[in-house]
Design an enzyme around this catalytic site. Structure first.
Site, PDB file in Angstrom:
ATOM      1  N   GLY A  15      29.558  83.313 -17.647  1.00 29.56           N
ATOM      2  CA  GLY A  15      30.442  82.618 -16.698  1.00 29.56           C
ATOM      3  C   GLY A  15      31.825  82.453 -17.302  1.00 29.56           C
ATOM      4  O   GLY A  15      31.949  82.144 -18.475  1.00 29.56           O
ATOM      5  N   ARG A  76      27.459  89.793 -16.559  1.00 29.10           N
ATOM      6  CA  ARG A  76      26.115  89.440 -17.006  1.00 29.10           C
ATOM      7  C   ARG A  76      25.404  90.774 -17.189  1.00 29.10           C
ATOM      8  O   ARG A  76      25.454  91.647 -16.328  1.00 29.10           O
ATOM      9  CB  ARG A  76      25.436  88.549 -15.976  1.00 29.10           C
ATOM     10  CG  ARG A  76      26.192  87.212 -15.842  1.00 29.10           C
ATOM     11  CD  ARG A  76      25.294  86.092 -15.368  1.00 29.10           C
ATOM     12  NE  ARG A  76      25.758  84.814 -15.889  1.00 29.10           N
ATOM     13  CZ  ARG A  76      26.609  83.986 -15.256  1.00 29.10           C
ATOM     14  NH1 ARG A  76      27.111  84.318 -14.093  1.00 29.10           N
ATOM     15  NH2 ARG A  76      26.954  82.845 -15.799  1.00 29.10           N
ATOM     16  N   ASP A 107      26.086  79.463 -23.467  1.00 30.38           N
ATOM     17  CA  ASP A 107      24.877  79.524 -24.303  1.00 30.38           C
ATOM     18  C   ASP A 107      24.125  80.845 -24.180  1.00 30.38           C
ATOM     19  O   ASP A 107      23.555  81.336 -25.155  1.00 30.38           O
ATOM     20  CB  ASP A 107      23.968  78.317 -24.067  1.00 30.38           C
ATOM     21  CG  ASP A 107      23.567  78.149 -22.614  1.00 30.38           C
ATOM     22  OD1 ASP A 107      24.095  78.884 -21.760  1.00 30.38           O
ATOM     23  OD2 ASP A 107      22.720  77.285 -22.345  1.00 30.38           O
ATOM     24  N   THR A 130      33.033  77.429 -21.489  1.00 29.70           N
ATOM     25  CA  THR A 130      32.269  77.050 -20.300  1.00 29.70           C
ATOM     26  C   THR A 130      32.789  75.709 -19.804  1.00 29.70           C
ATOM     27  O   THR A 130      33.098  74.835 -20.614  1.00 29.70           O
ATOM     28  CB  THR A 130      30.741  76.952 -20.586  1.00 29.70           C
ATOM     29  OG1 THR A 130      30.123  76.189 -19.552  1.00 29.70           O
ATOM     30  CG2 THR A 130      30.447  76.270 -21.898  1.00 29.70           C
ATOM     31  N   ASP A 132      31.211  73.430 -18.296  1.00 32.00           N
ATOM     32  CA  ASP A 132      30.205  72.349 -18.241  1.00 32.00           C
ATOM     33  C   ASP A 132      30.194  71.437 -19.461  1.00 32.00           C
ATOM     34  O   ASP A 132      29.601  70.372 -19.417  1.00 32.00           O
ATOM     35  CB  ASP A 132      28.803  72.943 -18.063  1.00 32.00           C
ATOM     36  CG  ASP A 132      28.621  73.535 -16.683  1.00 32.00           C
ATOM     37  OD1 ASP A 132      29.367  73.137 -15.774  1.00 32.00           O
ATOM     38  OD2 ASP A 132      27.746  74.401 -16.523  1.00 32.00           O
ATOM     39  N   ASP A 134      28.558  71.820 -22.141  1.00 28.00           N
ATOM     40  CA  ASP A 134      27.140  71.562 -22.405  1.00 28.00           C
ATOM     41  C   ASP A 134      26.638  72.194 -23.694  1.00 28.00           C
ATOM     42  O   ASP A 134      25.452  72.473 -23.830  1.00 28.00           O
ATOM     43  CB  ASP A 134      26.301  72.052 -21.207  1.00 28.00           C
ATOM     44  CG  ASP A 134      26.482  73.536 -20.944  1.00 28.00           C
ATOM     45  OD1 ASP A 134      27.361  74.157 -21.571  1.00 28.00           O
ATOM     46  OD2 ASP A 134      25.745  74.075 -20.105  1.00 28.00           O
ATOM     47  N   ARG A 176      24.678  71.456 -13.813  1.00 31.78           N
ATOM     48  CA  ARG A 176      23.254  71.528 -13.499  1.00 31.78           C
ATOM     49  C   ARG A 176      22.428  70.692 -14.473  1.00 31.78           C
ATOM     50  O   ARG A 176      21.475  70.023 -14.091  1.00 31.78           O
ATOM     51  CB  ARG A 176      22.791  72.985 -13.593  1.00 31.78           C
ATOM     52  CG  ARG A 176      22.417  73.559 -12.277  1.00 31.78           C
ATOM     53  CD  ARG A 176      22.023  75.013 -12.413  1.00 31.78           C
ATOM     54  NE  ARG A 176      22.976  75.862 -11.723  1.00 31.78           N
ATOM     55  CZ  ARG A 176      23.131  75.898 -10.391  1.00 31.78           C
ATOM     56  NH1 ARG A 176      22.382  75.142  -9.622  1.00 31.78           N
ATOM     57  NH2 ARG A 176      24.023  76.672  -9.848  1.00 31.78           N
TER      58      ARG A 176
HETATM   59  P1  ADP Z   1      26.704  82.225 -20.274  1.00 31.86           P
HETATM   60  O1  ADP Z   1      27.146  82.873 -21.537  1.00 31.86           O
HETATM   61  O2  ADP Z   1      27.847  81.758 -19.447  1.00 31.86           O
HETATM   62  O3  ADP Z   1      25.643  81.172 -20.507  1.00 31.86           O
HETATM   63  P2  ADP Z   1      24.618  84.070 -19.268  1.00 31.86           P
HETATM   64  O4  ADP Z   1      23.498  83.106 -19.460  1.00 31.86           O
HETATM   65  O5  ADP Z   1      24.639  84.870 -18.036  1.00 31.86           O
HETATM   66  O6  ADP Z   1      26.055  83.357 -19.351  1.00 31.86           O
HETATM   67  O7  ADP Z   1      24.617  85.070 -20.520  1.00 31.86           O
HETATM   68  C1  ADP Z   1      25.576  86.088 -20.632  1.00 31.86           C
HETATM   69  C2  ADP Z   1      24.932  87.344 -21.146  1.00 31.86           C
HETATM   70  O8  ADP Z   1      24.421  87.128 -22.473  1.00 31.86           O
HETATM   71  C3  ADP Z   1      23.743  87.842 -20.365  1.00 31.86           C
HETATM   72  O9  ADP Z   1      24.122  88.569 -19.225  1.00 31.86           O
HETATM   73  C4  ADP Z   1      23.044  88.731 -21.386  1.00 31.86           C
HETATM   74  O10 ADP Z   1      23.702  89.977 -21.483  1.00 31.86           O
HETATM   75  C5  ADP Z   1      23.280  87.963 -22.678  1.00 31.86           C
HETATM   76  N1  ADP Z   1      22.100  87.149 -22.984  1.00 31.86           N
HETATM   77  C6  ADP Z   1      21.749  85.956 -22.466  1.00 31.86           C
HETATM   78  N2  ADP Z   1      20.578  85.508 -22.978  1.00 31.86           N
HETATM   79  C7  ADP Z   1      20.165  86.472 -23.836  1.00 31.86           C
HETATM   80  C8  ADP Z   1      19.017  86.636 -24.694  1.00 31.86           C
HETATM   81  N3  ADP Z   1      18.058  85.696 -24.745  1.00 31.86           N
HETATM   82  N4  ADP Z   1      18.949  87.760 -25.440  1.00 31.86           N
HETATM   83  C9  ADP Z   1      19.907  88.712 -25.390  1.00 31.86           C
HETATM   84  N5  ADP Z   1      21.011  88.622 -24.603  1.00 31.86           N
HETATM   85  C10 ADP Z   1      21.145  87.529 -23.848  1.00 31.86           C
END
Ligand code: ADP
Length: 328
Positions: A15, A76, A107, A130, A132, A134, A176
């Site tokens: 995000g 993502r 995260d 981010t 949030d 968080d 959230r």
């Molecule tokens: P944010 O970083 O905002 O929390 P996401 O949760 O969508 O956003 O995570 C961003 C990207 O990081 C995901 O699309 C994926 O490519 C990678 N990612 C997230 N979780 C994992 C994981 N457990 N293992 C490997 N890559 C991950």
């Protein structure tokens, strides 16, 4: 320990949040200042897997400190969740001669980065971007302050129309899992009630509070509701509930949505991003890895990413107390 890293990559992932561009600028300029090559990776981990790399110099990041969003785009990427996808990314980084990367994200992005680091012993540093707020290990994430100001501005405007019509507004804001935006914006905008994921106010108390508010002569009421508020009802259900139990109220709902993610970053976020970017590059060059840059007690600090992923920055209990007093 100094390293022989000659080239550092920077990417934004997950995000987006205001201040990401200021952080990209800081990473690029710090590399230029320290005479280290810098490469931008477009579209997050997708771009890493596909080798979507662009060399950057100090002039590549002119006039972006004040821009919302991310010039590198974010994405993502499902493939990065798989060992095969991460191996492709690793091969691309090695082929390009990249010795470490800075990932600006939330995260999820950090979970990807730490897994990648553990699999390939590849140096990574995270910058928390981010709205949030968080992420554990930093008092503020990049974008939180801007989002907060956006929300306060929106609530001020809604209050103008609410008081003209003696209305009650439920305003849904992002959050959230944590209620930092709701609590801080609620206090700053003088909300009558604030519903957050951390505390269950209970519907009865909400009704009592609204009754009191009406009795005390208030001409409008604003209730700020975090997306994941603990009562478990969304803003539309809350509206129905209150209309049923307190028909004296003319109730409206406003969901602020994605506007909270946009806009020019505040001075606070720009300064924070600049400081975090410098620290991230310096940490990589000092041989540090698998760490997140954060701010604690006004100081820029490093926390293991694995620890940062363990929890959320707790809501400020003192602020909850202040909010209770202010809504009298
Ligand atoms: P944010 O970083 O905002 O929390 P996401 O949760 O969508 O956003 O995570 C961003 C990207 O990081 C995901 O699309 C994926 O490519 C990678 N990612 C997230 N979780 C994992 C994981 N457990 N293992 C490997 N890559 C991950």
């Amino acid at each position: 320990m100094a390293t022989n890293i000659k080239k550092i990559a920077v990417l934004t992932s997950g995000g987006d949040s205001p201040g990401m561009n200021a952080a990209i600028r800081s990473v690029v300029r710090t590399c230029a200042f320290l005479d280290v090559e810098c490469v931008a990776i477009y579209r997050g981990y997708d771009g890493m897997i596909e080798g979507d790399f662009v060399p950057m110099n100090a002039r590549s990041v002119n006039n972006i400190i004040n821009k919302g969003g991310t010039i590198l785009k974010s994405a993502r990427c499902e493939e990065f969740r798989t060992p095969e996808g991460r191996k492709l990314a690793y091969d691309q980084l090695i082929a390009e001669g990249i010795g470490g990367f800075v990932v600006i994200g939330g995260d999820g992005s950090f979970r990807g980065a730490t897994t990648f680091n553990e699999e390939f012993d590849f140096p990574v540093i995270g910058i928390p971007g981010t709205i949030d707020n968080d992420i554990f290990g930093t008092r503020y994430t990049l974008g939180f302050d801007t989002a907060l100001n956006t929300v306060v501005d929106a609530i001020d405007k809604i209050r103008d129309t609410a008081s003209s019509h003696n209305r009650l507004f439920f305003i849904e804001v992002m959050g959230r899992d944590v209620g930092h935006i709701a609590l801080n914006a609620g206090v700053a905008a003088g909300a009558e009630e604030i519903l957050i994921p951390e505390e269950n106010l209970g519907l009865e108390r909400l009704l009592d509070s609204l009754k009191r508010s009406k009795k005390s002569g208030k001409s409008s009421s604003i209730v700020v509701v975090a997306e994941g508020d603990k009562i478990g009802k969304n803003v539309f259900e809350l509206k129905e509930y209150v209309e049923e139990h307190l028909p004296i109220y003319d109730v409206r709902v406003s969901v602020l949505g994605h506007m909270q993610r946009g806009g020019a970053p505040t001075a606070f976020d720009r300064v924070l991003a600049s400081r975090m970017g410098v620290k991230a590059v310096e940490a990589l060059l000092e041989g540090k890895t698998n760490l997140m840059v954060g701010i604690m007690d006004s100081k820029i600090v490093l926390t293991p990413i694995t620890e940062a992923l363990r929890g959320h920055t707790k809501i400020d209990k003192e602020l909850i107390r202040v909010s209770d007093i202010m809504t009298t």
